[in-house]
Motif scaffolding. Sequence first.
Motif, PDB file in Angstrom:
ATOM      1  N   ALA A  40       1.061  -1.329   0.010  1.00  0.00           N
ATOM      2  CA  ALA A  40      -0.234  -0.105  -0.057  1.00  0.00           C
ATOM      3  C   ALA A  40       0.862   1.333  -0.201  1.00  0.00           C
ATOM      4  N   ARG A  41       1.961   1.228   0.831  1.00  0.00           N
ATOM      5  CA  ARG A  41       2.921   2.663   0.867  1.00  0.00           C
ATOM      6  C   ARG A  41       4.217   2.832  -0.299  1.00  0.00           C
ATOM      7  N   PHE A  42       3.414   1.738  -1.371  1.00  0.00           N
ATOM      8  CA  PHE A  42       3.692   2.254  -2.500  1.00  0.00           C
ATOM      9  C   PHE A  42       2.671   2.428  -3.760  1.00  0.00           C
ATOM     10  N   GLY A  43       2.274   1.881  -3.528  1.00  0.00           N
ATOM     11  CA  GLY A  43       0.337   2.885  -4.385  1.00  0.00           C
ATOM     12  C   GLY A  43       0.396   1.406  -5.599  1.00  0.00           C
ATOM     13  N   GLY A  44       1.333   0.106  -5.224  1.00  0.00           N
ATOM     14  CA  GLY A  44       0.463  -1.022  -6.220  1.00  0.00           C
ATOM     15  C   GLY A  44       1.392  -2.204  -5.907  1.00  0.00           C
ATOM     16  N   VAL A  45       1.457  -3.030  -5.839  1.00  0.00           N
ATOM     17  CA  VAL A  45       2.120  -4.584  -5.944  1.00  0.00           C
ATOM     18  C   VAL A  45       3.495  -4.396  -6.664  1.00  0.00           C
ATOM     19  N   VAL A  46       4.922  -4.291  -5.181  1.00  0.00           N
ATOM     20  CA  VAL A  46       5.974  -4.639  -6.150  1.00  0.00           C
ATOM     21  C   VAL A  46       6.432  -6.175  -6.112  1.00  0.00           C
ATOM     22  N   THR A 161      -9.812  -6.793 -22.470  1.00  0.00           N
ATOM     23  CA  THR A 161      -9.199  -5.944 -22.865  1.00  0.00           C
ATOM     24  C   THR A 161      -8.050  -5.041 -23.568  1.00  0.00           C
ATOM     25  N   ILE A 162      -8.045  -3.614 -24.575  1.00  0.00           N
ATOM     26  CA  ILE A 162      -6.406  -3.161 -24.870  1.00  0.00           C
ATOM     27  C   ILE A 162      -5.809  -2.576 -24.657  1.00  0.00           C
ATOM     28  N   ASP A 163      -6.148  -2.399 -23.225  1.00  0.00           N
ATOM     29  CA  ASP A 163      -5.479  -0.973 -22.684  1.00  0.00           C
ATOM     30  C   ASP A 163      -5.170  -1.440 -20.870  1.00  0.00           C
ATOM     31  N   ASP A 164      -5.768  -0.311 -20.163  1.00  0.00           N
ATOM     32  CA  ASP A 164      -6.170  -0.648 -18.916  1.00  0.00           C
ATOM     33  C   ASP A 164      -7.420  -1.833 -18.342  1.00  0.00           C
ATOM     34  N   ALA A 165      -7.127  -2.991 -17.210  1.00  0.00           N
ATOM     35  CA  ALA A 165      -8.023  -3.375 -16.810  1.00  0.00           C
ATOM     36  C   ALA A 165      -8.559  -2.864 -16.157  1.00  0.00           C
ATOM     37  N   ALA A 166      -9.446  -3.633 -16.037  1.00  0.00           N
ATOM     38  CA  ALA A 166     -10.814  -2.471 -15.064  1.00  0.00           C
ATOM     39  C   ALA A 166     -10.745  -2.062 -13.481  1.00  0.00           C
ATOM     40  N   GLY A 167      -9.169  -3.149 -12.750  1.00  0.00           N
ATOM     41  CA  GLY A 167      -9.586  -2.893 -11.899  1.00  0.00           C
ATOM     42  C   GLY A 167      -8.418  -2.390 -11.796  1.00  0.00           C
ATOM     43  N   GLU A 168      -7.244  -2.424 -13.018  1.00  0.00           N
ATOM     44  CA  GLU A 168      -5.900  -1.253 -12.611  1.00  0.00           C
ATOM     45  C   GLU A 168      -7.023   0.210 -12.479  1.00  0.00           C
ATOM     46  N   ALA A 169      -7.848   0.751 -13.598  1.00  0.00           N
ATOM     47  CA  ALA A 169      -7.870   1.602 -13.473  1.00  0.00           C
ATOM     48  C   ALA A 169      -9.122   2.259 -12.265  1.00  0.00           C
ATOM     49  N   PHE A 170      -9.530   1.323 -11.296  1.00  0.00           N
ATOM     50  CA  PHE A 170     -10.339   1.663 -10.315  1.00  0.00           C
ATOM     51  C   PHE A 170      -8.914   2.168  -9.372  1.00  0.00           C
ATOM     52  N   ASP A 171      -7.520   1.419  -9.221  1.00  0.00           N
ATOM     53  CA  ASP A 171      -6.584   1.385  -8.635  1.00  0.00           C
ATOM     54  C   ASP A 171      -5.811   2.964  -9.459  1.00  0.00           C
ATOM     55  N   LYS A 172      -5.820   3.201 -10.249  1.00  0.00           N
ATOM     56  CA  LYS A 172      -5.319   4.387 -10.141  1.00  0.00           C
ATOM     57  C   LYS A 172      -6.213   6.093 -10.080  1.00  0.00           C
ATOM     58  N   ILE A 173      -7.249   5.827 -10.469  1.00  0.00           N
ATOM     59  CA  ILE A 173      -8.187   7.369 -10.080  1.00  0.00           C
ATOM     60  C   ILE A 173      -7.485   7.037  -8.266  1.00  0.00           C
ATOM     61  N   ALA A 174      -7.986   5.908  -7.860  1.00  0.00           N
ATOM     62  CA  ALA A 174      -8.457   6.473  -6.637  1.00  0.00           C
ATOM     63  C   ALA A 174      -6.746   7.208  -5.952  1.00  0.00           C
ATOM     64  N   ARG A 175      -5.693   6.770  -7.018  1.00  0.00           N
ATOM     65  CA  ARG A 175      -4.351   6.960  -6.655  1.00  0.00           C
ATOM     66  C   ARG A 175      -4.668   8.876  -7.026  1.00  0.00           C
ATOM     67  N   LEU A 177      -7.241  10.678  -6.690  1.00  0.00           N
ATOM     68  CA  LEU A 177      -7.840  11.151  -5.662  1.00  0.00           C
ATOM     69  C   LEU A 177      -7.660  11.404  -3.920  1.00  0.00           C
ATOM     70  N   ASP A 178      -6.179  11.091  -4.283  1.00  0.00           N
ATOM     71  CA  ASP A 178      -6.462  10.575  -2.907  1.00  0.00           C
ATOM     72  C   ASP A 178      -6.489   9.670  -1.457  1.00  0.00           C
ATOM     73  N   LEU A 179      -6.797   8.394  -3.057  1.00  0.00           N
ATOM     74  CA  LEU A 179      -7.611   7.655  -1.767  1.00  0.00           C
ATOM     75  C   LEU A 179      -6.757   6.677  -1.327  1.00  0.00           C
ATOM     76  N   GLY A 180      -5.605   6.264  -1.784  1.00  0.00           N
ATOM     77  CA  GLY A 180      -4.980   5.037  -1.375  1.00  0.00           C
ATOM     78  C   GLY A 180      -5.312   3.349  -1.581  1.00  0.00           C
ATOM     79  N   PHE A 181      -4.586   2.497  -1.243  1.00  0.00           N
ATOM     80  CA  PHE A 181      -4.893   1.973  -2.436  1.00  0.00           C
ATOM     81  C   PHE A 181      -4.667  -0.024  -1.688  1.00  0.00           C
ATOM     82  N   PRO A 182      -5.343  -1.135  -1.676  1.00  0.00           N
ATOM     83  CA  PRO A 182      -6.291  -0.833  -3.133  1.00  0.00           C
ATOM     84  C   PRO A 182      -7.221  -0.145  -3.975  1.00  0.00           C
ATOM     85  N   GLY A 183      -7.680   0.664  -4.818  1.00  0.00           N
ATOM     86  CA  GLY A 183      -8.765   1.415  -5.145  1.00  0.00           C
ATOM     87  C   GLY A 183      -9.938   1.144  -4.806  1.00  0.00           C
ATOM     88  N   GLY A 184     -10.370  -0.008  -5.513  1.00  0.00           N
ATOM     89  CA  GLY A 184     -11.636  -0.844  -5.668  1.00  0.00           C
ATOM     90  C   GLY A 184     -12.577  -0.611  -4.280  1.00  0.00           C
TER      91      GLY A 184
END
Length: 371
Positions: A40-46, A161-175, A177-184
Amino acid sequence: MADEPLVLGIETSCDETGVGIVRGTTLLADAVASSVDTHARFGGVVPEIASRAHLEAMVPTIERALKEAGVGARDLDGIAVTAGPGLAGALLVGVSAAKAYAYALNKPLYGVNHLASHICVDQLEHGPLPEPTMALLVSGGHSSLLLAPDITADVRPMGATIDDAAGEAFDKIARVLDLGFPGGPVIDRLAKEGDPEAIAFPRGLSGAKDPAYDFSFSGLKTAVARWIEAKRAAGEEVPVRDVAASFQEAVVDVLTRKAVRACRDQGVDHLMIGGGVAANSRLRALAEERCERAGIRLRVPRPKLCTDNGAMVAALGAEMVARNRPASDWELSADSSLPVTDPHVPGEPHAHDSVHAHDHVHELSQDNLYS
């Protein structure tokens, strides 16, 4: 019930160490050790952190699952493991562990597909899958429409999907909006207090000439991010709940619309939804509404079975055993891009018997494992 295959499944494709045990289509244990808080502190899976977390959690999680199921390791009829797709290093931890346990216990090994497992897990909730099954899988890494005439041997991609997956989009928009990770989960929660019609965000690949079953969320993600940036640049407060609701509605609108269309076009009277985003409350509600209107039966596992878990791998493994599918051999390796058209990775018919060429080592291993 005692005649049904007892299978242990190991899932390590991303950040959850999942170990499940099923007997036939009955779930006996579902143990999960998640490293999401570490990421979570990295904003995504390492990937490296995920791999190390799997190493630490593997044996305790397997032991916890066996205890929860009330069975011994020697009682198992087989061991299944996610061979792909997923993070290469994380997958290797699971595959290595499964091979070690299968070898030491002299049990057949089944390397299975992560996506096919997400479909098969519904058998633990609603009984045997209809054939064919139409499945909408939505997660952080995948957004796919799949037709499965036989979940163990015949899975056909209809769209992806030809680009971002749905869950990936949720995570990016949460980021954004400064809502943290995971975004869903947080977007789902905030959206319940917002207006889904407040902002007219675009629906990707929804035109008459666009691919009927493919998805695209990159344009939506960009549109939402720019809308938020414009508000901030103008010194205005961002209506977070309305943004969350409008963004979420745009995603689930496209997902459910295309899934129902695929069912109609292919003459399938039911739809299964799986993957982490299938836990989203609005996706479930809209899918139920549209399926009921179209005369389609909806099958969605409970939220805990939608996210990555070992139970789904065990479910597919048990189906492999029940249908006498060939086991994998000791050359099984992780495949980060394993195609969904390969529900499992079979070995040569004689390869699994090679364990008997190492009888002495095998006996020593058995003496030291659960002795």
